[in-house]
Scaffold this active site. Structure first.
Site, PDB file in Angstrom:
ATOM      1  N   GLU A  75      19.044 -36.566 -28.685  1.00 34.47           N
ATOM      2  CA  GLU A  75      20.378 -37.088 -28.984  1.00 34.47           C
ATOM      3  C   GLU A  75      20.354 -38.015 -30.211  1.00 34.47           C
ATOM      4  O   GLU A  75      21.277 -38.789 -30.447  1.00 34.47           O
ATOM      5  CB  GLU A  75      20.950 -37.791 -27.741  1.00 34.47           C
ATOM      6  N   HIS A  94      22.802 -45.445 -25.347  1.00 34.34           N
ATOM      7  CA  HIS A  94      23.578 -44.335 -24.766  1.00 34.34           C
ATOM      8  C   HIS A  94      23.183 -44.182 -23.304  1.00 34.34           C
ATOM      9  O   HIS A  94      21.991 -44.168 -22.983  1.00 34.34           O
ATOM     10  CB  HIS A  94      23.272 -43.053 -25.546  1.00 34.34           C
ATOM     11  N   HIS A  96      24.306 -42.314 -19.292  1.00 33.80           N
ATOM     12  CA  HIS A  96      25.128 -41.376 -18.520  1.00 33.80           C
ATOM     13  C   HIS A  96      25.644 -42.165 -17.319  1.00 33.80           C
ATOM     14  O   HIS A  96      25.323 -41.858 -16.179  1.00 33.80           O
ATOM     15  CB  HIS A  96      24.308 -40.172 -18.068  1.00 33.80           C
ATOM     16  N   TYR A 121      36.462 -59.705 -21.944  1.00 37.78           N
ATOM     17  CA  TYR A 121      35.145 -59.341 -22.485  1.00 37.78           C
ATOM     18  C   TYR A 121      35.063 -57.864 -22.846  1.00 37.78           C
ATOM     19  O   TYR A 121      34.352 -57.484 -23.782  1.00 37.78           O
ATOM     20  CB  TYR A 121      34.022 -59.768 -21.527  1.00 37.78           C
ATOM     21  N   HIS A 161      30.187 -36.759 -20.264  1.00 39.69           N
ATOM     22  CA  HIS A 161      28.795 -36.998 -20.688  1.00 39.69           C
ATOM     23  C   HIS A 161      28.418 -38.486 -20.576  1.00 39.69           C
ATOM     24  O   HIS A 161      27.616 -38.837 -19.731  1.00 39.69           O
ATOM     25  CB  HIS A 161      28.631 -36.452 -22.113  1.00 39.69           C
TER      26      HIS A 161
HETATM   27 ZN   LIG Z   1      23.389 -38.040 -23.138  1.00 38.79          ZN
END
Ligand SMILES: [Zn+2]
Length: 214
Positions: A75, A94, A96, A121, A161
């Site tokens: 990724e 990143h 999930h 926030y 995703h």
């Molecule tokens: Zn991912």
């Protein structure tokens, strides 16, 4: 301790903390950090964030070519897109994370500002979060979609995703993505309960006081 050694340890520590709290599971999620020499540390492909080895973190040159450690996450185009379009980016995270993914699948969200205005926030650390379409894993168009935002957003949510968040350093990116997940959780917890959101005036006051990109 050298900058690189500390960065390797921080990546593993933060990743394990996120994994242990269920913020990403299995072998999902990845982290990158830019070092002051312009090279990057990136979590390896197929690795679990709960069990990273500081010595095996992937090392990439300034053009994101592999120069050491295990092979990097596939990724990587997502990460590069933030570094290329936002000069102030020092790290990208990143995940999930479940609630964020759930929010990405709901109807009637605003793709230009997918998080409802629930807490100060959430707004201060993220600004507006862009919902991006679904892409197959590893599809280069994910990176192109981030580039298409021309550096205006530090946080995106990939439909079905997960979120990707850039920060000035690793801690800032980590804190911001956790705020995104918590706001998504609040949105789901209060769905159908007619929660009182922050008003436009309150949002604008937060944006002004904390100099948020909005
Ligand atoms: Zn991912």
């Amino acid at each position: 301790m050298s900058e690189e050694t500390r960065a390797r340890e921080d990546i593993c520590r933060i990743a394990k903390s996120m994994f242990d709290r269920g913020l990403t599971c299995g072998a999902s999620g990845n982290i990158s950090q830019r070092l002051s020499d312009g090279t990057y540390l990136v979590t390896p492909t197929g690795s679990s964030m709960g069990f990273l080895d500081p010595g095996r973190i992937s090392h990439m040159d300034a053009q994101m070519r592999h120069i050491g450690g295990d092979q990097p996450t596939k990724e990587i185009p997502l990460h590069s897109a933030f570094y290329e379009t936002r000069a102030q980016t020092g790290a990208v995270v990143h995940l999930h994370s479940t609630h964020s993914v759930a929010l990405s699948m709901l109807p009637d969200t605003d793709p230009d500002n997918v998080l409802p205005p629930m807490t100060p926030y959430g707004i201060m650390r993220l600004g507006k979060v862009q919902l991006l379409p679904f892409f197959l894993p590893g599809d280069d168009r994910m990176g192109e979609a981030v580039r298409g935002l021309a550096g205006k957003r530090s946080a995106v949510l990939l439909a079905n995703h997960g979120p990707v968040v850039a920060g000035k350093d690793l801690w800032a990116a980590a804190h911001a993505i956790e705020e995104l997940e918590e706001t998504a959780k609040l949105a789901l917890l209060t769905q159908g309960l007619q929660p009182k959101m922050l008003s436009d005036a309150q949002v604008q006051a937060i944006v002004k006081k904390f100099d948020v990109d909005w």
